[in-house]
Design a protein around this motif. Structure first.
Motif, PDB file in Angstrom:
ATOM      1  N   VAL A   1       0.693  -1.245  -0.135  1.00 19.63           N
ATOM      2  CA  VAL A   1       0.138  -0.070   0.131  1.00 19.63           C
ATOM      3  C   VAL A   1       0.941   1.148  -0.089  1.00 19.63           C
ATOM      4  O   VAL A   1       1.898   1.412   0.832  1.00 19.63           O
ATOM      5  N   ASP A   2       0.363   2.146  -0.811  1.00 22.03           N
ATOM      6  CA  ASP A   2       1.200   3.409  -0.903  1.00 22.03           C
ATOM      7  C   ASP A   2       1.172   4.250   0.174  1.00 22.03           C
ATOM      8  O   ASP A   2      -0.279   4.643   0.415  1.00 22.03           O
ATOM      9  N   ASN A   3       1.862   4.794   0.929  1.00 19.82           N
ATOM     10  CA  ASN A   3       1.712   5.886   2.108  1.00 19.82           C
ATOM     11  C   ASN A   3       1.447   7.201   1.493  1.00 19.82           C
ATOM     12  O   ASN A   3       1.825   7.218   0.695  1.00 19.82           O
ATOM     13  N   ALA A   4       0.869   7.914   2.417  1.00 18.92           N
ATOM     14  CA  ALA A   4       0.928   9.414   1.924  1.00 18.92           C
ATOM     15  C   ALA A   4       0.870  10.318   3.391  1.00 18.92           C
ATOM     16  O   ALA A   4       0.730   9.885   4.268  1.00 18.92           O
ATOM     17  N   ILE A   5       1.613  11.262   2.992  1.00 20.29           N
ATOM     18  CA  ILE A   5       1.712  12.328   4.219  1.00 20.29           C
ATOM     19  C   ILE A   5       1.040  13.740   3.828  1.00 20.29           C
ATOM     20  O   ILE A   5       1.104  14.299   2.764  1.00 20.29           O
ATOM     21  N   LEU A   6       0.325  14.059   4.819  1.00 20.94           N
ATOM     22  CA  LEU A   6      -0.503  15.286   4.607  1.00 20.94           C
ATOM     23  C   LEU A   6       0.226  16.301   5.026  1.00 20.94           C
ATOM     24  O   LEU A   6       0.922  16.310   6.230  1.00 20.94           O
ATOM     25  N   ALA A   7      -0.143  17.533   4.436  1.00 25.35           N
ATOM     26  CA  ALA A   7       0.566  18.887   5.047  1.00 25.35           C
ATOM     27  C   ALA A   7      -0.368  19.983   4.498  1.00 25.35           C
ATOM     28  O   ALA A   7      -0.764  20.030   3.388  1.00 25.35           O
ATOM     29  N   ARG A   8      -0.261  21.023   5.147  1.00 26.14           N
ATOM     30  CA  ARG A   8      -0.920  22.218   4.970  1.00 26.14           C
ATOM     31  C   ARG A   8       0.109  23.235   4.578  1.00 26.14           C
ATOM     32  O   ARG A   8       1.355  23.177   4.772  1.00 26.14           O
ATOM     33  N   GLY A   9      -0.448  24.006   3.335  1.00 28.35           N
ATOM     34  CA  GLY A   9       0.500  24.828   2.841  1.00 28.35           C
ATOM     35  C   GLY A   9      -0.235  26.054   2.103  1.00 28.35           C
ATOM     36  O   GLY A   9      -1.423  25.981   2.289  1.00 28.35           O
ATOM     37  N   ARG A  10       0.447  26.539   0.784  1.00 29.80           N
ATOM     38  CA  ARG A  10      -0.077  27.638   0.195  1.00 29.80           C
ATOM     39  C   ARG A  10       0.694  27.624  -1.078  1.00 29.80           C
ATOM     40  O   ARG A  10       1.675  27.012  -1.333  1.00 29.80           O
ATOM     41  N   THR A  11      -0.052  28.294  -2.104  1.00 27.56           N
ATOM     42  CA  THR A  11       0.707  28.475  -3.397  1.00 27.56           C
ATOM     43  C   THR A  11       1.518  29.687  -3.368  1.00 27.56           C
ATOM     44  O   THR A  11       1.503  30.547  -2.433  1.00 27.56           O
ATOM     45  N   GLU A  12       2.610  29.646  -4.211  1.00 25.05           N
ATOM     46  CA  GLU A  12       3.661  30.725  -4.180  1.00 25.05           C
ATOM     47  C   GLU A  12       4.096  30.762  -5.646  1.00 25.05           C
ATOM     48  O   GLU A  12       4.426  29.795  -6.303  1.00 25.05           O
ATOM     49  N   ALA A  13       4.311  31.990  -6.026  1.00 20.47           N
ATOM     50  CA  ALA A  13       4.848  32.264  -7.512  1.00 20.47           C
ATOM     51  C   ALA A  13       6.254  31.678  -7.569  1.00 20.47           C
ATOM     52  O   ALA A  13       6.971  31.666  -6.717  1.00 20.47           O
ATOM     53  N   ALA A  14       6.620  31.154  -8.681  1.00 20.31           N
ATOM     54  CA  ALA A  14       7.811  30.453  -8.976  1.00 20.31           C
ATOM     55  C   ALA A  14       8.779  31.361  -8.976  1.00 20.31           C
ATOM     56  O   ALA A  14      10.070  31.194  -8.400  1.00 20.31           O
ATOM     57  N   ARG A  15       8.686  32.329  -9.466  1.00 23.17           N
ATOM     58  CA  ARG A  15       9.604  33.750  -9.562  1.00 23.17           C
ATOM     59  C   ARG A  15       8.663  34.974  -9.067  1.00 23.17           C
ATOM     60  O   ARG A  15       7.635  34.997  -9.663  1.00 23.17           O
ATOM     61  N   GLN A  16       9.394  35.879  -8.428  1.00 20.07           N
ATOM     62  CA  GLN A  16       8.850  37.166  -8.314  1.00 20.07           C
ATOM     63  C   GLN A  16      10.291  38.117  -8.177  1.00 20.07           C
ATOM     64  O   GLN A  16      10.917  37.962  -7.150  1.00 20.07           O
ATOM     65  N   VAL A  17      10.280  39.385  -8.866  1.00 21.13           N
ATOM     66  CA  VAL A  17      11.411  40.246  -8.930  1.00 21.13           C
ATOM     67  C   VAL A  17      10.611  41.439  -9.005  1.00 21.13           C
ATOM     68  O   VAL A  17       9.656  41.959  -9.820  1.00 21.13           O
ATOM     69  N   GLU A  18      11.227  42.489  -8.316  1.00 25.52           N
ATOM     70  CA  GLU A  18      10.987  43.900  -8.423  1.00 25.52           C
ATOM     71  C   GLU A  18      11.923  44.582  -9.262  1.00 25.52           C
ATOM     72  O   GLU A  18      13.093  44.585  -8.863  1.00 25.52           O
ATOM     73  N   VAL A  19      11.712  45.022 -10.331  1.00 23.36           N
ATOM     74  CA  VAL A  19      12.530  45.567 -11.474  1.00 23.36           C
ATOM     75  C   VAL A  19      12.929  46.984 -10.764  1.00 23.36           C
ATOM     76  O   VAL A  19      12.058  47.760 -10.756  1.00 23.36           O
ATOM     77  N   LYS A  20      14.212  47.223 -10.517  1.00 19.40           N
ATOM     78  CA  LYS A  20      14.595  48.635 -10.264  1.00 19.40           C
ATOM     79  C   LYS A  20      15.566  49.352 -11.046  1.00 19.40           C
ATOM     80  O   LYS A  20      16.238  48.591 -11.945  1.00 19.40           O
ATOM     81  N   SER A  21      15.603  50.457 -11.206  1.00 20.95           N
ATOM     82  CA  SER A  21      16.490  51.420 -11.991  1.00 20.95           C
ATOM     83  C   SER A  21      17.917  51.254 -11.453  1.00 20.95           C
ATOM     84  O   SER A  21      18.182  51.328 -10.243  1.00 20.95           O
ATOM     85  N   GLU A  22      18.868  51.142 -12.099  1.00 22.61           N
ATOM     86  CA  GLU A  22      20.307  51.472 -11.926  1.00 22.61           C
ATOM     87  C   GLU A  22      21.021  52.433 -12.273  1.00 22.61           C
ATOM     88  O   GLU A  22      22.148  52.902 -11.950  1.00 22.61           O
ATOM     89  N   THR A  23      20.068  53.532 -12.880  1.00 23.84           N
ATOM     90  CA  THR A  23      20.720  55.017 -13.153  1.00 23.84           C
ATOM     91  C   THR A  23      19.384  55.830 -12.765  1.00 23.84           C
ATOM     92  O   THR A  23      18.362  55.477 -12.659  1.00 23.84           O
ATOM     93  N   ALA A  24      19.634  57.284 -12.768  1.00 21.55           N
ATOM     94  CA  ALA A  24      19.003  58.178 -12.622  1.00 21.55           C
ATOM     95  C   ALA A  24      18.380  58.821 -13.789  1.00 21.55           C
ATOM     96  O   ALA A  24      19.038  58.872 -14.947  1.00 21.55           O
ATOM     97  N   GLY A  25      17.110  59.079 -13.922  1.00 20.17           N
ATOM     98  CA  GLY A  25      16.665  59.635 -15.155  1.00 20.17           C
ATOM     99  C   GLY A  25      14.921  59.831 -14.802  1.00 20.17           C
ATOM    100  O   GLY A  25      14.224  59.083 -14.107  1.00 20.17           O
ATOM    101  N   LEU A  26      14.329  60.700 -16.034  1.00 23.39           N
ATOM    102  CA  LEU A  26      13.076  60.641 -15.988  1.00 23.39           C
ATOM    103  C   LEU A  26      12.392  59.610 -17.037  1.00 23.39           C
ATOM    104  O   LEU A  26      12.827  59.005 -17.833  1.00 23.39           O
ATOM    105  N   VAL A  27      11.274  59.176 -16.454  1.00 24.89           N
ATOM    106  CA  VAL A  27      10.405  58.274 -17.396  1.00 24.89           C
ATOM    107  C   VAL A  27       9.695  58.904 -18.346  1.00 24.89           C
ATOM    108  O   VAL A  27       8.973  59.832 -18.418  1.00 24.89           O
ATOM    109  N   VAL A  28      10.240  58.096 -19.568  1.00 23.61           N
ATOM    110  CA  VAL A  28       9.669  58.916 -21.078  1.00 23.61           C
ATOM    111  C   VAL A  28       8.618  57.896 -21.648  1.00 23.61           C
ATOM    112  O   VAL A  28       8.121  58.265 -22.669  1.00 23.61           O
ATOM    113  N   SER A  29       8.191  56.772 -20.939  1.00 21.72           N
ATOM    114  CA  SER A  29       7.484  55.603 -21.783  1.00 21.72           C
ATOM    115  C   SER A  29       6.249  55.715 -21.018  1.00 21.72           C
ATOM    116  O   SER A  29       6.030  56.051 -19.900  1.00 21.72           O
TER     117      SER A  29
END
Length: 421
Positions: A75-103
């Motif tokens: 018989v295959d055993n099984a283990i129960l666990a409580r959890g949550r979903t989570e994004a595979a990747r999450q990145v906050e894109v930040k500027s490396e230089t100074a400047g005005l946004v023109v887009s």
């Protein structure tokens, strides 16, 4: 002396005696039934005994029980666990230089592809800086041929000076040249060597100038490239991109991008269960909405959480259509290595005198014996237990009326069902 109280006490005592110790005879007398006093016949006595005793085969009393022959299954055993979903990747894109946004800004929820521009900053004077660096590179490149020509000239003068030196030395040895001439030619050779070294240094300097100018050009081009902030991977915008005209400084946020396909299911296992789970194990998850998804374990932590003493696990699941959201509650069922177990009715379980869970089994000698078990899983068809031999005859009816060593009158469940049909 009053005699009536004594007589009354005697009568009450006799009445209590008959009510307590001769109750059956008193009731028979009161109802007129005198058959209760007749001794039982031999036929009645034989009918009341088990077949083995009625036939005179033995005097030991046997208890009738119903048994079920059980064979262990993997018989295959099984283990129960409580959890949550989570994004595979999450990145906050930040500027490396100074400047005005023109887009123009992109709104949250928009799907972006890897390399897609998110924020574009004003060029400013960076184009001029690039042109200046390119001009310096051209100037440094033009100096290199001149330095190389001087090196060739210096090497030619060195060769001429060495020839003159050798000729002066030979003439001096024959008496046709003075020592002064030999010394002059030797000095000319040393001067030629110095000229060659100086010319080589000129070539090296020109080459270094070219490398420095190339680095300046590359730095200017890289600075211009920093003006366009790109999406690092395919995903969704969790926030709006920076607004048109906003001033971004180094480290300022342009947008947050998350990747939901595939998506991770994160759970936490206790110390007693973490060793039973391995990377690659099949896992099933039920979301709060009732939806069920399948995936495989891709990570099992080697370090416990310092507060809860639990271990983090991650299950990767495909999320086509991005229907599973980040942060949903999930109930994980993780498959583990199977082991032999018996499927028995829950009513067959009993406790011994020490309170240990187990079953009563019919031994090969026809006597009852207690066997401890461990409960694996509860199903609608019964309970899966382990700790028993590969085959065992489990008492499913009558186990509560026998103890270890009691002789049994065994009836198989299959035989009982066949007789009933």
């Amino acid at each position: 002396m009053r005699i009536f109280p004594l007589i009354t006490a005697a009568i009450v005592s006799v009445a209590l005696f008959f009510l307590v110790f001769q109750r059956d005879k008193l009731l028979s007398f009161a109802t007129g039934d005198t058959k209760g006093d007749a001794p039982a016949t031999a036929e009645q006595t034989a009918a009341a005994l088990p077949p083995s005793q009625a036939n005179g085969e033995g005097a030991e009393r046997r208890v009738s029980v119903l048994v079920q022959h059980s064979t262990a299954q993997l018989v295959d055993n099984a283990i129960l666990a409580r959890g949550r979903t989570e994004a595979a990747r999450q990145v906050e894109v930040k500027s490396e230089t100074a400047g005005l946004v023109v887009s123009e800004p992109l709104r949250r929820g928009a799907y972006v592809s890897a390399g897609q521009p998110l924020c574009v900053l004003d060029m400013g004077t960076r184009a001029a800086q690039l042109k200046e660096a390119q001009a310096r590179l051209m100037e440094a490149t033009s100096r290199l041929p001149e330095a190389q020509a001087r090196l060739v000239e210096a090497k030619a003068k060195l060769a001429e000076a060495e020839i003159n030196g050798r000729a002066a030395t030979q003439l001096s040895q024959s008496g046709y040249a003075s020592d002064t001439r030999v010394a002059a030619t030797t000095a000319a050779v040393e001067t030629a060597h110095a000229g060659v070294s100086s010319a080589e240094a000129g070539v090296t300097g020109a080459t270094s100038g070219i490398r420095s100018a190339e680095a300046s050009v590359e730095a200017a081009e890289h600075e211009i490239a920093r003006l366009t902030l790109l999406a690092p991977f395919h995903g969704l915008l969790e926030t709006d991109t920076a607004e048109l005209g906003a001033l971004l400084q180094p480290g300022s946020s342009c947008a947050t991008v998350i990747q939901l396909d595939p998506i991770k299911l994160v759970g936490f296992l206790a110390e007693t269960d973490v060793d039973k789970v391995s990377v690659g194990a099949l896992a099933k998850a039920r979301l709060a909405s009732g939806r069920e998804v399948l995936g495989r374990v891709t990570f099992v932590s080697r370090s416990a959480d310092p507060l809860t003493r639990t271990f983090r696990i991650e299950v990767t699941v495909t999320n086509e259509g991005l229907t599973i959201r980040d942060g949903q509650t999930a109930e994980l069922t993780i498959a583990t290595t199977g082991k032999p177990a018996h499927l028995l009715p829950a009513s067959a379980l009993t406790l011994d005198d020490a309170g240990q869970l187990g079953i009563r089994a019919a031994g090969a000698d026809g006597r009852a014996t207690f066997m401890p078990v461990s409960l694996q899983r509860d199903t609608v068809d019964g309970v899966w237990v382990d700790g028993l031999p590969e085959t065992v005859d489990v008492i499913v009816v009558g186990q509560e009326f026998v103890v270890d060593g009691v002789a049994l009158d065994v009836t198989s469940r299959d035989t009982a069902i066949g007789a009933g049909q």
